[in-house]
Design a protein around this motif. Structure first.
Motif, PDB file in Angstrom:
ATOM      1  N   GLY A   1      -1.962  -9.920   4.864  1.00  0.00           N
ATOM      2  CA  GLY A   1      -1.872  -9.945   3.380  1.00  0.00           C
ATOM      3  C   GLY A   1      -2.707  -9.645   2.090  1.00  0.00           C
ATOM      4  N   TRP A   2      -2.745 -10.522   1.223  1.00  0.00           N
ATOM      5  CA  TRP A   2      -4.918 -10.245   0.575  1.00  0.00           C
ATOM      6  C   TRP A   2      -6.030 -10.888   1.240  1.00  0.00           C
ATOM      7  CZ3 TRP A   2      -1.113 -14.360   1.383  1.00  0.00           C
ATOM      8  CH2 TRP A   2      -1.437 -15.261   1.482  1.00  0.00           C
TER       9      TRP A   2
ATOM     10  N   ARG B   1       7.330  -3.174  -3.543  1.00  0.00           N
ATOM     11  CA  ARG B   1       6.766  -2.095  -5.037  1.00  0.00           C
ATOM     12  C   ARG B   1       5.384  -1.720  -4.806  1.00  0.00           C
ATOM     13  NH1 ARG B   1      10.793  -1.222  -5.774  1.00  0.00           N
ATOM     14  NH2 ARG B   1      12.300  -2.051  -7.348  1.00  0.00           N
ATOM     15  N   THR B   2       4.391  -0.842  -5.250  1.00  0.00           N
ATOM     16  CA  THR B   2       3.165  -1.012  -5.455  1.00  0.00           C
ATOM     17  C   THR B   2       3.044  -0.852  -6.398  1.00  0.00           C
ATOM     18  OG1 THR B   2       3.694   0.961  -3.571  1.00  0.00           O
ATOM     19  CG2 THR B   2       1.861   1.251  -4.270  1.00  0.00           C
ATOM     20  N   VAL B   3       1.720  -1.111  -7.088  1.00  0.00           N
ATOM     21  CA  VAL B   3       0.896  -1.513  -7.658  1.00  0.00           C
ATOM     22  C   VAL B   3      -0.180  -0.694  -7.819  1.00  0.00           C
ATOM     23  CG1 VAL B   3       2.690  -3.504  -8.968  1.00  0.00           C
ATOM     24  CG2 VAL B   3       0.785  -4.104  -8.022  1.00  0.00           C
TER      25      VAL B   3
ATOM     26  N   PRO C   1     -11.638  -2.475 -10.658  1.00  0.00           N
ATOM     27  CA  PRO C   1     -10.429  -0.776 -11.932  1.00  0.00           C
ATOM     28  C   PRO C   1     -10.120   0.173 -10.538  1.00  0.00           C
ATOM     29  CG  PRO C   1     -12.527  -1.482 -12.294  1.00  0.00           C
ATOM     30  CD  PRO C   1     -12.383  -2.713 -10.966  1.00  0.00           C
ATOM     31  N   GLY C   2      -8.739   0.478 -11.100  1.00  0.00           N
ATOM     32  CA  GLY C   2      -8.659   1.525  -9.875  1.00  0.00           C
ATOM     33  C   GLY C   2      -8.006   0.998  -8.609  1.00  0.00           C
ATOM     34  N   ASP C   3      -7.561  -0.371  -8.446  1.00  0.00           N
ATOM     35  CA  ASP C   3      -6.957  -0.930  -6.885  1.00  0.00           C
ATOM     36  C   ASP C   3      -6.202  -0.651  -6.831  1.00  0.00           C
ATOM     37  OD1 ASP C   3      -9.374  -1.802  -6.428  1.00  0.00           O
ATOM     38  OD2 ASP C   3      -8.613  -3.858  -6.736  1.00  0.00           O
ATOM     39  N   ILE C   4      -5.259  -0.417  -5.802  1.00  0.00           N
ATOM     40  CA  ILE C   4      -3.798  -0.284  -5.623  1.00  0.00           C
ATOM     41  C   ILE C   4      -3.437  -0.534  -4.168  1.00  0.00           C
ATOM     42  CG2 ILE C   4      -1.976   0.941  -4.178  1.00  0.00           C
ATOM     43  CD1 ILE C   4      -4.374   4.010  -5.160  1.00  0.00           C
TER      44      ILE C   4
ATOM     45  N   ASN D   1      -5.984  -1.779  -1.750  1.00  0.00           N
ATOM     46  CA  ASN D   1      -6.970  -0.672  -1.577  1.00  0.00           C
ATOM     47  C   ASN D   1      -6.884  -0.171  -0.140  1.00  0.00           C
ATOM     48  OD1 ASN D   1      -8.011  -0.225  -4.073  1.00  0.00           O
ATOM     49  ND2 ASN D   1      -9.807  -1.298  -3.471  1.00  0.00           N
ATOM     50  N   GLU D   2      -8.030  -0.015   0.945  1.00  0.00           N
ATOM     51  CA  GLU D   2      -8.149   0.430   2.369  1.00  0.00           C
ATOM     52  C   GLU D   2      -6.867  -0.185   3.422  1.00  0.00           C
ATOM     53  OE1 GLU D   2     -10.697  -1.351   0.855  1.00  0.00           O
ATOM     54  OE2 GLU D   2     -11.102  -1.907   2.814  1.00  0.00           O
TER      55      GLU D   2
END
Lengths: 264, 264
Positions: B232-233, B262-264, B241-244, B223-224
């Motif tokens: 990192g994480w 990559r982006t998921v 739901p809806g996370d980028i 997200n942001e």
């Protein structure tokens, strides 16, 4: 902004740093150590392969974060600092032999009127290079440069209750990591598989406390490699009967480490 | 001694470094970058938090490894150097404000009769501190100190067939790591669990090639936090739901990296 401590805790750390600066006759401190940056502001990005740091002045309220442009958003998201105190430099300062980030820092100091002051640097800290020192001397010929290598680190040695809480949680993760390592070492198994399990346990943590990545890889040499102090596992080797394995592992919680050493 | 390349490959690297030194008018080169130490000698210990390095002279056959006493066995086990060329310093040089490891290096240079030569240092490399520079200038007042920051790094840019082989294998590990990450990101799961799976895949590798630990942690902000470059994480956060999620990962084989984003 998502801090792991109250803002007041960071401010108290800053107060102690300023107190130490005052005692040592330092008016402006340039902090380069990423752990010290994190300690004082919360800054938490993997960006230390470019020059970055803080400028702390006795008569200025917040630290000034300076770093690479693309890391400024990371500073906004992870520190308690006002956005005005986040000062990014342009990308043509990055690994440019003609233009050094320490010139950018000197510009900040001149702008603030601090260029002739007693300036402390973390002179023997490995994020403050020989080139940083020479550029600073050249740019600020009237400044008095002091060695302040461990000034912040000495303050870090006394832990707050909130820090001790994280260290205790890291100890729980560490128990889990050590148990995982001992359970994973088996005749015929690849050393890298045991190491992978150790890493998994470190990062995932326990059901109670999530873990974090360590500042040092798992030290788990086998046999003749146990005669050396700082070797890791041997990726392609399988454990054999009679192996001795040295385990120097840790648990981590929000960057706070708890280490433990065992032999199996 | 367990090298991942033939000794002749290390000797060829050394020959190229000496050729570059000759072109730049450098007679003695002090190498501080751990990756450059590994490239030229195979040295592979987690010991870079103390001062260590190599001394390379145009008219001396092998590099001289210097470092902390307890790491000398690691140097004997991981390099191709004769044991005479492994020069450990005593532990009272470690973080001692009155006695600096660069004085030990200056002693080696004096002993070899190299103290008045043109000496190259990795001046803007973060393992060569401001203090290293000042101590060297003070100890060897007649030496001519040159900036040789990227001398070895430029030679490293041209990869040998043996290196390219490891990089291709790292790419296979990287595919596996990326697939593991994508499969691990799921609504309701802790970000630290996905990161743990990623680490496990990195270290264990594929059935064909074992992996290794990365030089940079898995960049996988959500997200942001994707607006910043090097985060990192977030350990305690669960995917929603809806996370980028931004993934900047790598596969590693014997320290050789292959990155992928990559982006998921």
């Amino acid at each position: 902004m998502a801090l792991i401590f109250e803002v007041s805790e960071y401010q108290e750390r800053l107060r102690k740093v300023k107190e130490s600066m005052l005692r040592k006759g330092i008016q402006v401190l340039i902090v380069s150590d990423p752990a010290n940056m994190n300690y004082l502001t919360g800054y938490d990005g993997w960006s230390f392969y470019v020059h970055q740091g803080l400028v702390i002045a006795l008569d200025y309220d917040e630290p000034i974060w300076w770093g690479r442009g693309m890391d400024a958003n990371g500073a906004k998201l992870t520190t308690w600092l006002k956005h005005d105190n986040i000062r990014p430099y342009a990308d043509d300062y990055v690994q440019n032999v003609f233009k050094h980030p320490m010139s950018f820092v000197a510009n900040i100091l001149r702008e603030m009127g601090w260029e002739n002051r007693h300036i402390g640097v973390e002179k023997d800290n490995y994020w403050f290079t020989g080139q940083c020192l020479d550029v600073l001397r050249e740019e600020l010929p009237k400044a008095k440069i002091h060695d302040a290598t461990s000034l912040v680190n000495w303050i870090r040695t006394i832990k707050s209750p909130a820090e001790i809480k994280y260290m205790r949680e890291a100890a729980k993760v560490c128990e889990h990591v050590m148990k995982t390592a001992i359970d994973s070492i088996e005749v015929g198994r690849l050393e890298s598989e045991a190491a992978a399990n150790v890493y998994h346990a470190m990062i995932k943590g326990t059901d109670e406390f999530t873990g974090d990545h360590p500042a040092i890889f798992p030290i788990m040499p086998s046999n003749e490699r146990t005669s050396a102090a700082h070797l890791g596992w041997k990726p392609d080797r399988k454990y054999a009967p009679g192996d001795i394995i040295l385990l120097e592992l840790c648990g981590v919680r929000f960057r706070y480490h708890c280490p433990l050493s065992r032999t199996v």
